[in-house]
Design a protein around this motif. Sequence first.
Motif, mmCIF file in Angstrom:
data_model
loop_
_atom_site.group_PDB
_atom_site.id
_atom_site.type_symbol
_atom_site.label_atom_id
_atom_site.label_comp_id
_atom_site.label_asym_id
_atom_site.label_seq_id
_atom_site.Cartn_x
_atom_site.Cartn_y
_atom_site.Cartn_z
ATOM 1 N N SER A 271 0.820 -1.217 0.000
ATOM 2 C CA SER A 271 0.000 0.000 0.000
ATOM 3 C C SER A 271 0.851 1.263 0.000
ATOM 4 N N GLY A 272 2.172 1.094 -0.122
ATOM 5 C CA GLY A 272 3.063 2.253 -0.183
ATOM 6 C C GLY A 272 3.726 2.595 1.131
ATOM 7 N N SER A 273 3.592 1.738 2.141
ATOM 8 C CA SER A 273 4.179 1.975 3.472
ATOM 9 C C SER A 273 3.858 3.375 4.000
ATOM 10 N N PRO A 274 2.568 3.717 4.048
ATOM 11 C CA PRO A 274 2.208 5.080 4.450
ATOM 12 C C PRO A 274 2.523 5.377 5.913
ATOM 13 N N VAL A 275 3.160 6.512 6.155
ATOM 14 C CA VAL A 275 3.470 6.985 7.498
ATOM 15 C C VAL A 275 2.859 8.370 7.642
ATOM 16 N N SER A 276 1.831 8.477 8.478
ATOM 17 C CA SER A 276 1.133 9.753 8.618
ATOM 18 C C SER A 276 1.168 10.298 10.041
ATOM 19 N N GLY A 277 1.601 9.485 11.009
ATOM 20 C CA GLY A 277 1.653 9.943 12.392
ATOM 21 C C GLY A 277 2.768 10.948 12.620
ATOM 22 N N LYS A 278 2.624 11.758 13.653
ATOM 23 C CA LYS A 278 3.575 12.832 13.930
ATOM 24 C C LYS A 278 4.628 12.465 14.973
ATOM 25 N N ILE A 279 4.346 11.467 15.801
ATOM 26 C CA ILE A 279 5.234 11.186 16.927
ATOM 27 C C ILE A 279 6.294 10.171 16.504
ATOM 28 N N LYS A 280 7.485 10.663 16.322
ATOM 29 C CA LYS A 280 8.587 9.835 15.834
ATOM 30 C C LYS A 280 9.328 9.191 17.005
ATOM 31 N N LEU A 281 10.267 8.318 16.665
ATOM 32 C CA LEU A 281 10.990 7.564 17.683
ATOM 33 C C LEU A 281 11.653 8.472 18.707
ATOM 34 N N GLY A 282 12.246 9.577 18.248
ATOM 35 C CA GLY A 282 12.944 10.464 19.181
ATOM 36 C C GLY A 282 12.036 10.990 20.272
ATOM 37 N N GLU A 283 10.805 11.334 19.904
ATOM 38 C CA GLU A 283 9.869 11.845 20.900
ATOM 39 C C GLU A 283 9.410 10.735 21.836
ATOM 40 N N PHE A 284 9.140 9.546 21.261
ATOM 41 C CA PHE A 284 8.745 8.449 22.132
ATOM 42 C C PHE A 284 9.874 8.062 23.077
ATOM 43 N N ALA A 285 11.117 8.155 22.615
ATOM 44 C CA ALA A 285 12.252 7.800 23.469
ATOM 45 C C ALA A 285 12.278 8.655 24.738
ATOM 46 N N LYS A 286 11.841 9.903 24.625
ATOM 47 C CA LYS A 286 11.767 10.770 25.810
ATOM 48 C C LYS A 286 10.684 10.273 26.764
ATOM 49 N N GLU A 287 9.550 9.852 26.211
ATOM 50 C CA GLU A 287 8.488 9.294 27.046
ATOM 51 C C GLU A 287 8.970 8.011 27.731
ATOM 52 N N PHE A 288 9.653 7.191 26.956
ATOM 53 C CA PHE A 288 10.176 5.933 27.507
ATOM 54 C C PHE A 288 11.151 6.227 28.645
ATOM 55 N N ALA A 289 12.026 7.204 28.441
ATOM 56 C CA ALA A 289 13.017 7.538 29.469
ATOM 57 C C ALA A 289 12.333 7.987 30.753
ATOM 58 N N SER A 290 11.265 8.760 30.625
ATOM 59 C CA SER A 290 10.541 9.230 31.800
ATOM 60 C C SER A 290 9.971 8.061 32.595
ATOM 61 N N GLU A 291 9.344 7.118 31.893
ATOM 62 C CA GLU A 291 8.783 5.944 32.564
ATOM 63 C C GLU A 291 9.883 5.034 33.106
ATOM 64 N N PHE A 292 10.932 4.874 32.336
ATOM 65 C CA PHE A 292 12.048 4.019 32.751
ATOM 66 C C PHE A 292 12.687 4.540 34.033
ATOM 67 N N ASN A 293 12.868 5.849 34.102
ATOM 68 C CA ASN A 293 13.502 6.434 35.281
ATOM 69 C C ASN A 293 12.602 6.321 36.507
ATOM 70 N N LYS A 294 11.297 6.420 36.319
ATOM 71 C CA LYS A 294 10.366 6.220 37.438
ATOM 72 C C LYS A 294 10.490 4.805 37.985
ATOM 73 N N THR A 295 10.556 3.854 37.060
ATOM 74 C CA THR A 295 10.657 2.447 37.453
ATOM 75 C C THR A 295 11.975 2.161 38.147
ATOM 76 N N THR A 296 13.029 2.783 37.639
ATOM 77 C CA THR A 296 14.361 2.569 38.211
ATOM 78 C C THR A 296 14.437 3.125 39.620
ATOM 79 N N VAL A 297 13.871 4.320 39.802
ATOM 80 C CA VAL A 297 13.879 4.943 41.125
ATOM 81 C C VAL A 297 13.101 4.102 42.123
ATOM 82 N N ALA A 298 11.948 3.582 41.644
ATOM 83 C CA ALA A 298 11.110 2.758 42.523
ATOM 84 C C ALA A 298 11.849 1.496 42.928
#
Length: 298
Positions: A271-298
């Motif tokens: 189908s042309g490998s359509p990519v229409s979303g705005k949130i790229k890996l770099g932005e998600f990586a920041k979200e992941f880091a936030s959750e990861f650090n919470k888990t690590t602290v806990a």
Amino acid sequence: MKITITGSLGNISKPLAKKLKAAGHQLTIISHSEKRRAEIEELGATAAIGSINDATFLKNTFTGADAAYVMVPPAMGGNNIVINTGLAGEAIAKAIVESGVKRVVLLSSVGADLETGTGPIAGLYKVEQHLNKIAGVNFTFLRAGYFYINFYNNVPMIQNMKIMGGNFAATTVLPLAHPEDIASAVAEELQMKTSSSKVRYIVSDLKTLRELAGGIGAGIEIPELPWVEFSDEDALKGMKQAGLPEELAELYTEMGRGFRTGKLTQHFIGSGSPVSGKIKLGEFAKEFASEFNKTTVA
């Protein structure tokens, strides 16, 4: 518009409800839990408490709606997951026909064009097939990529072994999707005037697993975090040891194999490998880091 939303206040349904409410629509949100009623009402929506398997309940909830967003919860029923997902699709289809709702957006998945060999996604194939039989309703089958948030399951592995991994090859290109982008696509489709049914892919980014691990590693200050490919047997064993039920572990193993071999993404690529979303890996990586650090602290 009057719009009915399934999925309670989950990762997609909650941001979807906020977007639609901001646009001035009248919402009914379906949840199986009475405990969700107050939070649903705080969003300015009407709560409908019942089961996605109950065709009569769904019919009553869909009646009078201009449009509906439908989804089937993952791991439906705990056992016989693919069969139960298909049965939920049958109930949804019956309710759509009997209620008279004419615009429906279904949350589906990359790979839902295939009947077998796709793990839990095979259930969504069944749902699509049930809905495909209905005449006079405009459907959008919104086939989402692999959820970024699934990789939160890798947190213990990163903490204990400093790796990410699964039965995907590091060179596997994975279509990735963020719940916020999916919610935006659903909102857009529900408000769109259309006279025909369609399949729409919603993907936020395309990355190899090696690139994904590297991006996440950079965000959590573990340089060059590697992606390690496990055999199907080791992946299955690891999921079971982590407490995942055997049936679900087997389905996830099959899904990973489907992505690894390219079977699951053939139609998406065609189908042309359509990519229409705005949130790229770099932005998600920041979200992941936030959750990861919470888990690590806990």
